[in-house]
Motif scaffolding. Structure first.
Motif, mmCIF file in Angstrom:
data_model
loop_
_atom_site.group_PDB
_atom_site.id
_atom_site.type_symbol
_atom_site.label_atom_id
_atom_site.label_comp_id
_atom_site.label_asym_id
_atom_site.label_seq_id
_atom_site.Cartn_x
_atom_site.Cartn_y
_atom_site.Cartn_z
ATOM 1 N N ALA A 118 0.841 -1.205 0.000
ATOM 2 C CA ALA A 118 0.000 0.000 0.000
ATOM 3 C C ALA A 118 0.877 1.255 0.000
ATOM 4 O O ALA A 118 0.597 2.234 -0.696
ATOM 5 C CB ALA A 118 -0.934 -0.011 1.208
ATOM 6 N N LEU A 119 1.955 1.224 0.784
ATOM 7 C CA LEU A 119 2.870 2.372 0.825
ATOM 8 C C LEU A 119 3.512 2.588 -0.541
ATOM 9 O O LEU A 119 3.604 3.712 -1.031
ATOM 10 C CB LEU A 119 3.958 2.142 1.883
ATOM 11 C CG LEU A 119 3.501 2.160 3.341
ATOM 12 C CD1 LEU A 119 4.580 1.602 4.253
ATOM 13 C CD2 LEU A 119 3.123 3.569 3.771
ATOM 14 N N ALA A 171 1.050 4.171 -2.824
ATOM 15 C CA ALA A 171 0.805 5.588 -2.533
ATOM 16 C C ALA A 171 1.910 6.455 -3.120
ATOM 17 O O ALA A 171 1.646 7.493 -3.741
ATOM 18 C CB ALA A 171 0.695 5.798 -1.023
ATOM 19 N N VAL A 172 3.154 6.030 -2.940
ATOM 20 C CA VAL A 172 4.264 6.829 -3.464
ATOM 21 C C VAL A 172 4.308 6.757 -4.997
ATOM 22 O O VAL A 172 4.571 7.752 -5.672
ATOM 23 C CB VAL A 172 5.610 6.394 -2.843
ATOM 24 C CG1 VAL A 172 6.761 7.145 -3.472
ATOM 25 C CG2 VAL A 172 5.588 6.645 -1.345
ATOM 26 N N ALA A 197 1.764 6.451 -6.927
ATOM 27 C CA ALA A 197 0.698 7.334 -7.425
ATOM 28 C C ALA A 197 1.157 8.787 -7.359
ATOM 29 O O ALA A 197 0.917 9.575 -8.285
ATOM 30 C CB ALA A 197 -0.570 7.138 -6.596
ATOM 31 N N PHE A 198 1.832 9.138 -6.276
ATOM 32 C CA PHE A 198 2.364 10.493 -6.133
ATOM 33 C C PHE A 198 3.335 10.798 -7.277
ATOM 34 O O PHE A 198 3.251 11.843 -7.930
ATOM 35 C CB PHE A 198 3.075 10.626 -4.779
ATOM 36 C CG PHE A 198 3.822 11.919 -4.613
ATOM 37 C CD1 PHE A 198 3.157 13.062 -4.207
ATOM 38 C CD2 PHE A 198 5.177 11.996 -4.887
ATOM 39 C CE1 PHE A 198 3.842 14.263 -4.075
ATOM 40 C CE2 PHE A 198 5.871 13.196 -4.762
ATOM 41 C CZ PHE A 198 5.194 14.331 -4.350
ATOM 42 N N LYS A 240 1.510 11.152 -10.644
ATOM 43 C CA LYS A 240 0.656 12.326 -10.841
ATOM 44 C C LYS A 240 1.403 13.646 -10.676
ATOM 45 O O LYS A 240 1.059 14.637 -11.305
ATOM 46 C CB LYS A 240 -0.520 12.289 -9.859
ATOM 47 C CG LYS A 240 -1.552 11.248 -10.264
ATOM 48 C CD LYS A 240 -2.726 11.232 -9.297
ATOM 49 C CE LYS A 240 -3.507 9.934 -9.423
ATOM 50 N NZ LYS A 240 -4.215 9.576 -8.194
ATOM 51 N N GLU A 241 2.375 13.673 -9.780
ATOM 52 C CA GLU A 241 3.018 14.956 -9.463
ATOM 53 C C GLU A 241 4.355 15.147 -10.171
ATOM 54 O O GLU A 241 4.720 16.272 -10.498
ATOM 55 C CB GLU A 241 3.242 15.078 -7.942
ATOM 56 C CG GLU A 241 1.970 14.992 -7.109
ATOM 57 C CD GLU A 241 1.108 16.248 -7.222
ATOM 58 O OE1 GLU A 241 1.611 17.294 -7.669
ATOM 59 O OE2 GLU A 241 -0.087 16.157 -6.868
ATOM 60 N N ILE A 270 3.024 14.007 2.175
ATOM 61 C CA ILE A 270 2.439 12.666 2.310
ATOM 62 C C ILE A 270 3.310 11.765 3.190
ATOM 63 O O ILE A 270 3.069 10.572 3.302
ATOM 64 C CB ILE A 270 2.195 11.982 0.940
ATOM 65 C CG1 ILE A 270 3.507 11.747 0.180
ATOM 66 C CG2 ILE A 270 1.221 12.783 0.094
ATOM 67 C CD1 ILE A 270 3.380 10.674 -0.896
ATOM 68 N N MET A 319 10.175 2.622 -1.063
ATOM 69 C CA MET A 319 9.766 3.977 -1.436
ATOM 70 C C MET A 319 10.759 4.567 -2.426
ATOM 71 O O MET A 319 10.372 5.253 -3.365
ATOM 72 C CB MET A 319 9.676 4.883 -0.199
ATOM 73 C CG MET A 319 8.660 4.455 0.820
ATOM 74 S SD MET A 319 7.048 4.099 0.100
ATOM 75 C CE MET A 319 7.018 2.358 0.270
#
Lengths: 570, 248
Positions: free
Chosen positions: A33-34, A37-38, A40-41, A44-45, A71, A95
């Motif tokens: 999940a971590l 999340a990263v 996706a960051f 998108k960013e 985040i 990460m």
């Protein structure tokens, strides 16, 4: 009963096979999940702003790092009580993998969270940790690491920057120039190394706002242009004595330990980098048609993908095996920094293998794009420029190759590793298993033991000067580490069918490289006699390399992506 | 205020779905699953309302044990606790609405927030059915939600403009695409989510029969497009358009 591997060079000892190694198949739901999340960051960013990042749009990099802080991505290695989330190394490395989609950003992120922040995490006093870490965890303050000088790069301890105690004993007065400092353009906190009275190499925490601190212009670099690289100029900077990091005169401990993490992280960054390159290249190979066929239908194009995938599988296997061992060591002893030191041979291997694989990946991907690859309008030209730095920083690959056998033999001499017995026991008449992956593993391990032992005996203390021998040994150990990690990952996997094509292809191509390297080294070291003695170990695997690589390519094209590791379904 | 928000586990929209050979459904083995994007928007709105007005956000999902991953994703964004109703196989919108009703009656929230539809079957029925079964007001396809006291004011995008409606809580809201941009789950949030409570119920324990009212007979992939043809001249083209494609 199985135990988790927690010590270095497990690949050299066949009697450690009862230990379980960490593999990506063991990532927890939370770690996945971590990672998601990263990822996706990043998607998108960061990825959509590649062009702006490359153009060094003022303020953008600092803003992106602060957003990553928002985040919680900057605080993974920082303890809870200092505003971070104190995860294990495997998680923080995951990460690093998921953030490595844009070279300039990845390097800036790594400089802040790794070499910029970790010196305070590992060596800071409680007061220093409380003063700096919460702001570094959120990105409110950004960090940089200032070691290199014009005259001292690889030979870092030859630094000329000085620190002199002020008359009232309250400040160290720093003077000197630190060169090529990543993040210098916007960093608030600098970890600076200088020599007290010109002799005692010491770490200091220097703030941008201190009088006498100034920053030179941005350097024009071949790649990672989005990252900030400037000179840090120190002119009579009064640094409060409370800002000495660690013990005076013991700065080398900080510098080297932080590099251990940096090297490990670079290996894992490369996992993400290679995946990212493959992801950019496959769609092109599918769409581009020549001679009435899509490029991906041509065997030589497929071979390029397959070769990279097999090595990626090995890099990923070695990387997470090492982070897992570091976590297990830390869990046993409670000493995180010692754990990093314990695994520093693996870290050096990962740095070298990872950076060179990443370089090959960029090169081959550009080749697949052909003329388009050479155009700056397509992403591969930038990637090709970006990846080159990885073979240079965090210790050049040459320095890291020296370290692999160097550190190993030092530990053996001190009796910390039962290597002398292993050298004695190793024999070229060892029985070789039928299965190609098992067989390659035994061949590589035995070669590594025999040749390391022989070289040590032959050159004794003089080995340090025999750099060609050291580099050959480093490559032989890399093969042994890679093959053993792949074999164990395969054995531990629930669904072996997913792993088998990659493991076999890697075993075959790694053995081919090893045979060339070790065969030549045996001749150099012991002439035809030694080469003949080792003949059974220098035999290539008796199976078709082409067939094995084609199998990998077929799977890859069917699935449309690398199908193992982080970011895929468990 | 207490908010019940629903999330559905759906296939990642980046994945090209493949129909199973027997036509009974789509292949989900080895396929990445995500929170339905409209539900993510519903979660975000619920969290915003909680941040403004205080209270609690409870996440509800229906599915197999694997669906816990999607509940945890919402908990990682900041929701307080989760409820999973265990159900294998497909649950049609009517059964889903009746399950949500049963949970509503246990939890007695002030507001139920759902995505306006799920991206897998695109039914867009659960929210409306739920409001009907509960006898509560509904404001669907919300592009803006304001709460003042007991009154909820919802702006909806309709053809040619905006419509504003309001109701007194309790009630049901479904979220449209432009309502908000969901936040990223923070990494500490993800780690904290592991420790948050997720209660599990069976449909039987809630007294709901989930036997589907709508039966899916067969799924088929669209026919593959035929390759184009090159024609030597306009006359041939016109001929083909007239005689083969019957387009002229």
């Amino acid at each position: 009963m199985t135990t988790r591997e927690s010590r270095c060079v497990g690949y050299l000892f066949s009697d450690r096979s009862h230990e379980t190694i960490m593999t990506p198949e063991m990532f927890t739901a939370e770690q996945r999940a971590l990672f998601g999340a990263v990822a996706a960051f990043t998607e998108k960013e960061v990825v959509p702003r590649r062009k702006e990042i490359e153009a060094k749009t003022p303020g953008l990099m600092a803003a992106l790092l602060k957003k990553a802080g928002g985040i919680g991505a900057l605080g993974l290695d920082i303890a809870d009580e200092h505003g971070g989330s104190g995860t294990d190394k495997t998680t923080s490395m995951l990460m690093a993998e998921s953030i490595s989609r844009e070279g300039g950003f990845a390097v800036s992120f790594g400089a802040h969270t790794g070499i910029g922040t970790l010196p305070i995490v590992f060596f800071g006093t409680d007061e220093q940790k409380q003063r700096y870490l919460p702001a570094l965890a959120t990105g409110e303050k950004l960090a940089a690491y200032a070691l290199t000088e014009a005259g001292s790069g690889s030979d870092a301890l030859a630094a000329r920057a000085t620190a002199t105690l002020s008359a009232d004993g309250k400040h160290w007065i720093l003077n000197g120039q630190k060169q090529w400092i990543t993040n210098a353009g916007f960093a608030d906190v600098f970890i600076v190394f200088a020599k007290i009275d010109g002799t005692q190499f010491t770490g200091f925490i220097v703030e941008r706002g201190m009088p006498g601190v100034s920053i030179g212009p941005e350097e024009h670099k071949l790649g990672i242009r989005g990252s900030s690289t400037c000179t840090l100029i120190l002119e009579n900077v009064p640094v409060p004595v409370q800002n000495v990091l660690g013990e005076p005169g013991r700065g080398h401990r900080i510098a080297f330990n932080v590099l251990n993490v940096g090297r490990l992280k670079l290996g894992v960054f490369a996992v993400g980098g290679v995946k990212s390159i493959l992801r950019e290249t496959l769609p092109y190979a599918r769409e581009r048609r020549q001679f009435g066929k899509a490029l991906i239908e041509f065997p030589l194009i497929r071979e390029k993908f397959a070769t990279l995938l097999a090595d990626l599988y090995a890099l990923e296997s070695m990387g997470y095996r090492a982070t897992g061992a570091i976590d297990a060591y830390t869990a046993e002893t409670g000493k995180g920094m010692e754990a990093l030191e314990e695994l520093n041979i693996e870290s050096s291997i990962l740095k070298v293998f990872g950076s060179e694989l990443l370089g090959r990946a960029a090169d081959e991907a550009l080749q697949i794009l052909g003329g388009y690859g050479y155009m700056e309008d397509y992403p591969l030209a930038k990637v090709y420029r970006d990846v080159r730095i990885n073979r240079i920083f965090e210790g050049t690959n040459e320095i890291n190759r020296m370290l692999v056998p160097g550190v190993l033999l030092k530990r053996a001499m001190k009796g910390q590793l039962p290597l002398m017995d292993a050298f004695q026991a190793a024999s070229a008449s060892v029985s070789l298993p039928e299965d190609v992956v098992d067989r390659a593993t035994v061949q590589a391990r035995t070669l590594a033991l025999i040749l390391t032992g022989r070289a040590a005996m032959q050159f004794m203390q003089g080995l340090e000067e025999e750099q060609e021998a050291l580099a050959a040994l480093a490559d032989i150990h890399q093969a042994a580490f890679g093959l053993d990690s792949v074999r164990r990952r395969l054995v531990q996997a629930d669904n072996q069918a997913l792993h088998l094509p990659l493991a076999r292809a890697y075993a075959i191509q790694e053995m081919d490289r090893l045979i060339a390297r070790a065969g030549r080294f045996a001749l150099d070291l012991g002439g035809a006699e030694l080469h003949a003695e080792l003949a059974p170990l220098l035999a290539p695997l008796p199976v078709s390399r082409t067939a094995a690589l084609r199998e990998v390519a077929t799977r890859y094209v069917e699935r449309g992506q690398y199908w193992l590791g982080a970011g895929t379904v468990a | 205020m207490k908010i019940l928000v629903t999330v559905k586990r759906v296939m990642d929209y980046n994945v090209k779905p493949k129909v199973k050979p027997d036509g009974s459904g789509v292949v989900t083995d080895g396929v990445n699953m995500i929170v339905n994007p409209f539900d993510e928007i519903a979660v975000e709105e619920s969290l915003k309302l909680k941040e403004k007005n205080g209270g609690e956000v409870v996440v509800l999902s229906i599915g197999t044990k694997d669906t816990t991953t999607q509940i945890r994703a919402a908990l990682a964004m900041g929701a307080d606790r989760g409820i999973l109703v265990l159900a294998d196989g497909s649950v049609d919108p009517d059964a889903a609405a009746r399950l949500i009703k049963a949970v509503y009656e246990q939890e007695k929230p002030d507001l139920v927030v759902l995505g306006k539809q799920a991206i897998d079957d695109d039914s867009s029925q659960a929210g409306q059915l739920l409001a009907e079964y509960l006898g509560l007001p509904q404001a669907t396809f919300a592009s803006k939600v304001d709460v003042a006291g007991k009154t909820v004011t919802v702006t909806r995008e309709v053809d040619g403009g905006l419509e504003t409606i309001s109701f007194d809580m309790p009630g049901v809201v479904t979220a449209d695409l432009r309502l908000n941009t969901p936040r990223y789950a923070s990494l500490p949030g993800i780690m904290k989510a592991k420790k948050k409570e997720v209660k599990e119920f069976t449909p039987a324990a809630l007294g709901v029969d989930i036997a589907p009212k709508v039966k899916v007979l067969k799924l088929e992939e669209p026919k593959a497009r035929q390759a184009g043809q090159k024609v030597p001249d306009v006359a041939t083209l016109v001929g083909k358009l007239r005689n083969e494609a019957k387009a002229l």
